[in-house]
Structures are given as C-alpha cells and as structure tokens.
Motif scaffolding. Sequence first.
Motif, PDB file in Angstrom:
ATOM      1  N   THR A 239      -5.754  -9.651   4.612  1.00 18.70           N
ATOM      2  CA  THR A 239      -4.350  -9.296   4.403  1.00 18.70           C
ATOM      3  C   THR A 239      -3.488  -9.951   5.465  1.00 18.70           C
ATOM      4  OG1 THR A 239      -5.012  -7.154   3.474  1.00 18.70           O
ATOM      5  CG2 THR A 239      -2.726  -7.386   4.179  1.00 18.70           C
ATOM      6  N   ASP A 240      -2.511 -10.739   5.023  1.00 21.18           N
ATOM      7  CA  ASP A 240      -1.605 -11.415   5.958  1.00 21.18           C
ATOM      8  C   ASP A 240      -0.392 -10.553   6.279  1.00 21.18           C
ATOM      9  OD1 ASP A 240      -2.764 -14.323   6.130  1.00 21.18           O
ATOM     10  OD2 ASP A 240      -2.845 -13.752   4.022  1.00 21.18           O
ATOM     11  N   VAL A 241       0.111  -9.842   5.267  1.00 21.72           N
ATOM     12  CA  VAL A 241       1.233  -8.922   5.461  1.00 21.72           C
ATOM     13  C   VAL A 241       0.864  -7.602   4.793  1.00 21.72           C
ATOM     14  CG1 VAL A 241       3.681  -8.465   5.085  1.00 21.72           C
ATOM     15  CG2 VAL A 241       2.899 -10.818   5.452  1.00 21.72           C
ATOM     16  N   PHE A 242       0.988  -6.522   5.530  1.00 22.57           N
ATOM     17  CA  PHE A 242       0.645  -5.191   5.022  1.00 22.57           C
ATOM     18  C   PHE A 242       1.923  -4.357   4.978  1.00 22.57           C
ATOM     19  CE2 PHE A 242      -0.816  -0.815   5.309  1.00 22.57           C
ATOM     20  CZ  PHE A 242      -1.927  -0.782   4.488  1.00 22.57           C
ATOM     21  N   ILE A 243       2.364  -3.998   3.765  1.00 21.83           N
ATOM     22  CA  ILE A 243       3.557  -3.167   3.599  1.00 21.83           C
ATOM     23  C   ILE A 243       3.095  -1.735   3.375  1.00 21.83           C
ATOM     24  CG2 ILE A 243       5.637  -2.735   2.230  1.00 21.83           C
ATOM     25  CD1 ILE A 243       5.660  -5.704   1.506  1.00 21.83           C
ATOM     26  N   LEU A 244       3.414  -0.861   4.301  1.00 16.07           N
ATOM     27  CA  LEU A 244       2.969   0.530   4.272  1.00 16.07           C
ATOM     28  C   LEU A 244       4.089   1.428   3.765  1.00 16.07           C
ATOM     29  CD1 LEU A 244       1.027   2.818   4.864  1.00 16.07           C
ATOM     30  CD2 LEU A 244       1.615   2.635   7.300  1.00 16.07           C
TER      31      LEU A 244
ATOM     32  N   PRO B 131      -6.454  -8.339  12.703  1.00 12.85           N
ATOM     33  CA  PRO B 131      -5.617  -8.317  13.916  1.00 12.85           C
ATOM     34  C   PRO B 131      -4.323  -9.109  13.788  1.00 12.85           C
ATOM     35  CG  PRO B 131      -7.920  -8.671  14.481  1.00 12.85           C
ATOM     36  CD  PRO B 131      -7.834  -8.789  12.996  1.00 12.85           C
ATOM     37  N   ASP B 132      -4.333 -10.152  12.976  1.00 11.98           N
ATOM     38  CA  ASP B 132      -3.142 -10.997  12.844  1.00 11.98           C
ATOM     39  C   ASP B 132      -2.210 -10.546  11.728  1.00 11.98           C
ATOM     40  OD1 ASP B 132      -4.019 -12.646  14.923  1.00 11.98           O
ATOM     41  OD2 ASP B 132      -5.209 -13.875  13.553  1.00 11.98           O
ATOM     42  N   SER B 133      -2.580  -9.491  11.022  1.00 11.97           N
ATOM     43  CA  SER B 133      -1.749  -9.021   9.914  1.00 11.97           C
ATOM     44  C   SER B 133      -0.410  -8.498  10.431  1.00 11.97           C
ATOM     45  CB  SER B 133      -2.465  -7.906   9.154  1.00 11.97           C
ATOM     46  OG  SER B 133      -1.684  -7.436   8.084  1.00 11.97           O
ATOM     47  N   ARG B 134       0.649  -8.913   9.784  1.00  4.53           N
ATOM     48  CA  ARG B 134       1.984  -8.401  10.128  1.00  4.53           C
ATOM     49  C   ARG B 134       2.239  -7.147   9.305  1.00  4.53           C
ATOM     50  NH1 ARG B 134       3.855 -14.047   8.497  1.00  4.53           N
ATOM     51  NH2 ARG B 134       1.795 -13.767   7.581  1.00  4.53           N
TER      52      ARG B 134
ATOM     53  N   PHE C  14       0.849  -1.185   0.000  1.00  6.73           N
ATOM     54  CA  PHE C  14       0.000   0.000   0.000  1.00  6.73           C
ATOM     55  C   PHE C  14       0.884   1.234   0.000  1.00  6.73           C
ATOM     56  CE2 PHE C  14      -2.770   3.118   2.230  1.00  6.73           C
ATOM     57  CZ  PHE C  14      -3.874   3.065   1.392  1.00  6.73           C
ATOM     58  N   GLY C  15       0.835   2.008  -1.090  1.00  2.00           N
ATOM     59  CA  GLY C  15       1.737   3.139  -1.164  1.00  2.00           C
ATOM     60  C   GLY C  15       1.406   4.109  -2.278  1.00  2.00           C
ATOM     61  N   ASP C  16       2.412   4.892  -2.643  1.00  2.00           N
ATOM     62  CA  ASP C  16       2.245   5.922  -3.663  1.00  2.00           C
ATOM     63  C   ASP C  16       2.878   5.474  -4.974  1.00  2.00           C
ATOM     64  OD1 ASP C  16       5.023   6.282  -3.193  1.00  2.00           O
ATOM     65  OD2 ASP C  16       4.620   7.782  -1.656  1.00  2.00           O
TER      66      ASP C  16
ATOM     67  N   GLN D 250      -0.272   6.525  11.763  1.00  2.00           N
ATOM     68  CA  GLN D 250      -0.742   5.775  12.931  1.00  2.00           C
ATOM     69  C   GLN D 250      -2.180   5.312  12.721  1.00  2.00           C
ATOM     70  OE1 GLN D 250       0.978   4.842  16.020  1.00  2.00           O
ATOM     71  NE2 GLN D 250      -0.819   3.529  15.766  1.00  2.00           N
ATOM     72  N   GLU D 251      -3.020   6.163  12.147  1.00  2.00           N
ATOM     73  CA  GLU D 251      -4.412   5.779  11.907  1.00  2.00           C
ATOM     74  C   GLU D 251      -4.497   4.646  10.889  1.00  2.00           C
ATOM     75  OE1 GLU D 251      -6.840   9.124  10.928  1.00  2.00           O
ATOM     76  OE2 GLU D 251      -6.580  10.066  12.897  1.00  2.00           O
ATOM     77  N   ILE D 252      -3.621   4.659   9.888  1.00  2.00           N
ATOM     78  CA  ILE D 252      -3.595   3.568   8.911  1.00  2.00           C
ATOM     79  C   ILE D 252      -3.232   2.259   9.606  1.00  2.00           C
ATOM     80  CG2 ILE D 252      -2.321   2.647   6.932  1.00  2.00           C
ATOM     81  CD1 ILE D 252      -2.171   5.530   5.863  1.00  2.00           C
ATOM     82  N   ILE D 253      -2.226   2.297  10.462  1.00  2.00           N
ATOM     83  CA  ILE D 253      -1.818   1.099  11.207  1.00  2.00           C
ATOM     84  C   ILE D 253      -2.970   0.607  12.076  1.00  2.00           C
ATOM     85  CG2 ILE D 253      -0.278   0.239  13.020  1.00  2.00           C
ATOM     86  CD1 ILE D 253       1.870   2.156  11.879  1.00  2.00           C
TER      87      ILE D 253
END
Length: 237
Positions: free
Chosen positions: A114-119, A151-154, A56-58, A140-143
């Motif tokens: 989503t198992d892994v969320f890359i911000l 809840p289990d997403s890394r 998830f990004g630009d 912080q709000e995105i996290i």
Amino acid sequence: MKSVWKVLKFSYFLWLLFVLGCGDSTSKDKTPPAEAETSVDEPSDSTAEKGTILCFGDSLTAGMGLDPDDAYPAVLQQIIDSLSLNYSVVNAGLSGETTASGRNRLNWVLNQKTDVFILELGANDGLRGINLSETRKNLQEIINMVRKKNPDSRIILAGMQIPPNMGSVYTSEFQGIFPDLAKENDAHLIPFLLKDVGGVPELNQADGIHPTKEGHKILARNVWEVLGPVLLSSDNQ
C-alpha cells in the motif's frame, strides 16, 4: 517544468470536477447487499506496477446503497486516470465497520503493498456512543499496523463529526480525535469527509446518513483536496 506540469494537472482536475458535478442526478440508486466488501476493477498485468491507494473504511467508503462504481473511491480512480497518474484505488470499505472490527480485519487487507492508506473509520463508534478512549486507541493501532507493514505508506486520516445526540462534550471530543491523531502521527488530514454533504437532504439517501451518487462526487472532491497534492508531489520527485 515540474511546476508547470502540476499547474496543468490541477487545471484539468478542476475541469473534471465541473463535468462530474453536471452528471445526471435523477438516476435511481442501485442497492447491493449491505454487508458486501467491494473493490475497484481487478488489476491486470498492465497495471501490475501501479501504486496502490487503499481506502479502508465503513459504509461511507463501501458506498452502501449504491453501485460500487458510484462510491467515492471509484470517482477518485476516474480523476486519477484522467490525470494519467500511475495508481490504482482499492475500495476496502465494509458496511457497519467500527474501529475495533476494522483493526481486527486489517492484517488481511494489508497483504497487498500500500502506497497511500486512507483511513475512514469512527463514525459508527460515535453513533453508538463507544468510549472515546477506545476509538482513539483503535485508530492509533491501525496506524501503527500500517506503518509496520508498509513503513513508506503515506497515511491520510478522514476526519468525522457526529450529531450532538451524545451530548456536547462527547461530540466535541469525538471530533478532536482525528486532528490530534493526524498531528501525533505526521499523517495527512481530511478535516471532515462529509463536508457539504452531511445534513443536506438532497445529497443523502432516505436514511439521511449515506450519501447519494451526487454526494459521493463531493466526498471524492473532499478527499482529492488532500490526496491530490500527495500524489502529485510524489509523481514529480
């Protein structure tokens, strides 16, 4: 046996990086519409049970100026497939995204598990001189939203740096947002997504900001240094 399997996987990954690094760097980049949201291949019935890695990004994630297959999320998918890991990478990058606009579209993106969320957000905030407290608050709000939905997403936070145009204090405090948030939220941190690419003319397009195809291979390597151990540890649990 698990430790041996890990070693074999990492050894193969190092070989793969060598092969990717030797690719044709002379081919011209293809330019898609700048504001298009892209994604890696649509999942088929045979991949329905795969875990999902959401990038998830630009524009750095979207691969602005390139074919989506050359952006770092697609390169990550190549690495994952070569190691027979059961994950699909989704490119949810959008050119021009700020932390505020990213927060506003996140609910739609999180419709999938989503198992892994890359911000990867914040660079556009910094380049525009947006108040740092707003950038921190939005990240912080995105996290928080990701953790509430999955809840289990890394979570993996991509660290970012900006040129000193806004002054040394702003630049330093901006850089510090990412390790601070990673520590506060027990998230994984990529220290600097553009390591070995930012400021290197031959690895960036004519605008000097967006990486070339070869630059994205290095971005994928920077991400994999953090993502790889996360996936391999889960794969062997």
